[in-house]
Write an enzyme that holds these catalytic residues in place. Structure first.
Site, PDB file in Angstrom:
ATOM      1  CB  ALA A  17      -0.933  -0.012   1.207  1.00  0.00           C
ATOM      2  CB  VAL A  49      -3.847 -12.514   3.450  1.00  0.00           C
ATOM      3  CG1 VAL A  49      -3.523 -12.236   4.890  1.00  0.00           C
ATOM      4  CG2 VAL A  49      -4.625 -11.359   2.845  1.00  0.00           C
ATOM      5  CE  LYS A  80      -6.758 -14.228 -10.325  1.00  0.00           C
ATOM      6  NZ  LYS A  80      -7.041 -13.481  -9.086  1.00  0.00           N
ATOM      7  CD  GLN A 150      -9.865  -9.092 -37.341  1.00  0.00           C
ATOM      8  OE1 GLN A 150     -10.440 -10.127 -37.604  1.00  0.00           O
ATOM      9  NE2 GLN A 150      -9.472  -8.232 -38.283  1.00  0.00           N
ATOM     10  CG  LEU A 335      -4.109  -4.940   5.150  1.00  0.00           C
ATOM     11  CD1 LEU A 335      -3.076  -5.799   5.878  1.00  0.00           C
ATOM     12  CD2 LEU A 335      -5.290  -5.776   4.702  1.00  0.00           C
TER      13      LEU A 335
END
Length: 541
Positions: A17, A49, A80, A150, A335
């Site tokens: 962060a 985490v 991913k 495309q 967090l």
């Protein structure tokens, strides 16, 4: 210079962060008079985490001018294409939540509505087999689409897995090269201005004092400024999201890294599996009401695919959000602003969204309440949207094999989610509002994957010719499969870049100051000449 302009931005805390904020501010607040200082202590560890992301991070890196190949090499990153969910709806289930879309909408009708009607006429494979990202992931393939590509290759959207500690280190080099000052030290005290309660300065353990106009709280769950100093308050969501513990451990890779995250449901929570270049990231998120810490650790270690590479780390958390992410002259990121478990890989996105909104609503020393109010409204809606989507995974289950799943299946849910579920059950409708992050594809993937089937389809589908729709679906399905087979394997694609410094022993490459990123060296795929979709999509019915 405006006499009211912010001159000193102080970021309290490093980690992902803190250094994402520092890097972004060094790029977008580079106006010649705003100074950016980050305070962190090497003695204080960071909490990670999850090391998986969603596609908006691609844009964040691009806006910073970061070359994607450099980023992957320096963070041991992999690609991913989505998340595979195992055992969520029923034991033995397996479904895929892909990035990108399911098929193509036809004449204004959503693809999943076409799928629903055709499913009544014949047996169909899972809807994910009409997703370029899902089909490539299932085959272990990856290709970076070219801008001129495309269909269907242009529909392949991706994000990353990476080592969060290495990413913070990478961004630190970027930020410091762009003029950010880092101060080593622990914050021991916070001084508030008596006239308005704003933070005036922080005092370090060695007595040094750091003053500022705007403070960014990246101190983690503790919320050193936003909570301990300003007492902003926290809204817990444990009544809907019962998991409050996690245990994490890295393990050795046992093969090529998959281009997707896996989330496997257990009797009292779920396990993540995140493949990097140099290791596998593993963790078990669980509810302490139904599983004790020692048992959770044993369960995680018993399910590893490779040998553990470190001692397991235990974490505890309270799911929820800060009542105000921006209070007085303090903005909480990461967090310290809130936490929703990493089931849909949104933790880093919350940081990115907070940074983007703060830059868009950047204040001056007068701190106009309208800017703060709008920032808090947008962040509240984002948190609640993600909250509802994650709750859906727990609520939409037919599992009866443990008290944990009995609780989840029978719990009351927020009115906002109840409304969405009722609309979907009726005719498969998904309506998105305001700051919502997850598109129709996401809601459909989880709902269908966990057996939340609508009773009917939209009436508009019946205006389309059944045979021509069936032919269009068959053509799309074939096209995704054909293009996926032409892509290289994920491992082969990664090997076309330099090895990670961890694997090669090479020293990290310095990150240049913000400048146009050089063209990526890896190939991009277009298939313009032989795309099965060329000249067919848009008017098949």
């Amino acid at each position: 210079m405006n006499e009211h302009a912010i001159r000193d931005v102080v970021i309290v805390g490093g980690g992902t962060a803190g250094w994402m904020a520092a890097a972004a501010f060094s790029r977008f607040l580079n106006n010649g008079h705003t100074r950016i200082t980050l305070i962190e202590s090497e003695e204080i560890g960071t909490i990670g985490v999850g090391e998986a992301t969603i596609p908006p991070l691609v844009s964040f890196n691009q806006m910073l001018g970061i070359n994607e190949n450099d980023f992957l090499r320096e963070t041991a990153g992999t690609f991913k294409l989505g998340i595979e969910f195992v055992d969520w709806g029923r034991l033995g289930d397996r479904y895929f939540h892909p990035f990108g879309s399911h098929g193509h909408d036809l004449q204004g009708v959503h693809f999943h509505q076409l799928y629903l009607r055709e499913r009544q006429r014949q047996a169909l494979p899972p809807i994910a087999t009409w997703s370029m990202s899902a089909v490539a992931a299932a085959a272990g393939k990856f290709g970076r689409p070219s801008p001129e590509a495309q269909s269907p290759i242009r529909e392949l959207l991706y994000a990353f897995h990476f080592d969060a500690g290495l990413y913070a280190r990478f961004l630190r080099r970027y930020a410091e090269a762009n003029g950010v000052t880092r101060i080593e030290g622990k914050v021991a005290d916070v001084t508030l201005r008596p006239e308005d309660g704003h933070v005036a300065a922080v005092t370090l353990a060695d007595g040094r004092q750091v003053a500022g106009d705007l403070f960014i709280d990246c101190s983690g769950f503790r919320g050193l400024l936003i909570e301990e100093a300003l007492e902003t308050g926290y809204e817990p969501w444990g009544q809907w999201l019962p998991c409050d513990r996690a245990v994490a451990v890295p393990s050795a890779l046992t093969g090529e890294p998959d281009p997707f995250t896996r989330a496997t449901a257990h009797k009292a929570g779920w396990q993540w599996r995140i493949p990097l270049q140099h290791r596998m990231g593993n963790g078990l998120v669980y509810a302490s009401q139904f599983l004790d810490d020692d048992a959770a650790e044993r369960e995680l270690l018993s399910r590893l695919e490779g040998a553990p590479l470190a001692e397991p780390r235990r974490l505890s958390f309270t799911t929820g959000r800060r009542r105000e992410c921006w209070s007085r002259n303090v903005v909480a990121l990461g967090l310290s602003s809130g936490f929703i478990e990493p089931l849909e890989s949104t933790s880093i996105h919350f940081i990115q969204s907070g940074i983007a909104r703060l830059i868009a609503l950047f204040p001056d020393k007068r701190f106009d309440p309208v800017e703060r109010t709008e920032f808090n409204r947008q962040m509240r809606e984002l948190y609640e949207d993600v909250r509802d989507f994650v709750i859906l995974h727990y609520k939409a289950t037919e599992r009866t094999d443990s008290p944990f799943w009995d609780r989840c299946r029978t719990m009351e849910v927020p009115d906002s989610l109840r409304r969405k579920m009722d609309l979907f059950r009726a005719k498969g409708r998904v309506f998105r509002d305001s700051m919502e992050l997850f598109a129709t594809t996401s809601w459909v993937a989880v709902a269908f994957g966990q057996h939340l089937w609508p009773e009917h389809h939209e009436p508009a589908v019946d205006a389309l010719d059944e045979d021509r729709v069936a032919a269009a679906l068959a053509q799309m399905h074939q096209g995704y499969a054909q293009v996926a087979q032409q892509l290289p394997s994920h491992g082969a694609f990664l090997r076309q870049t330099a090895l990670s410094p961890l694997a090669s022993g090479a020293a990290p490459t310095p990150v240049p100051a913000s400048a146009p990123a050089p063209a990526d060296a890896l190939p991009r795929f277009s298939f313009e000449s032989d795309s099965p979709f060329t000249g067919t999509m848009g008017s098949p019915v």
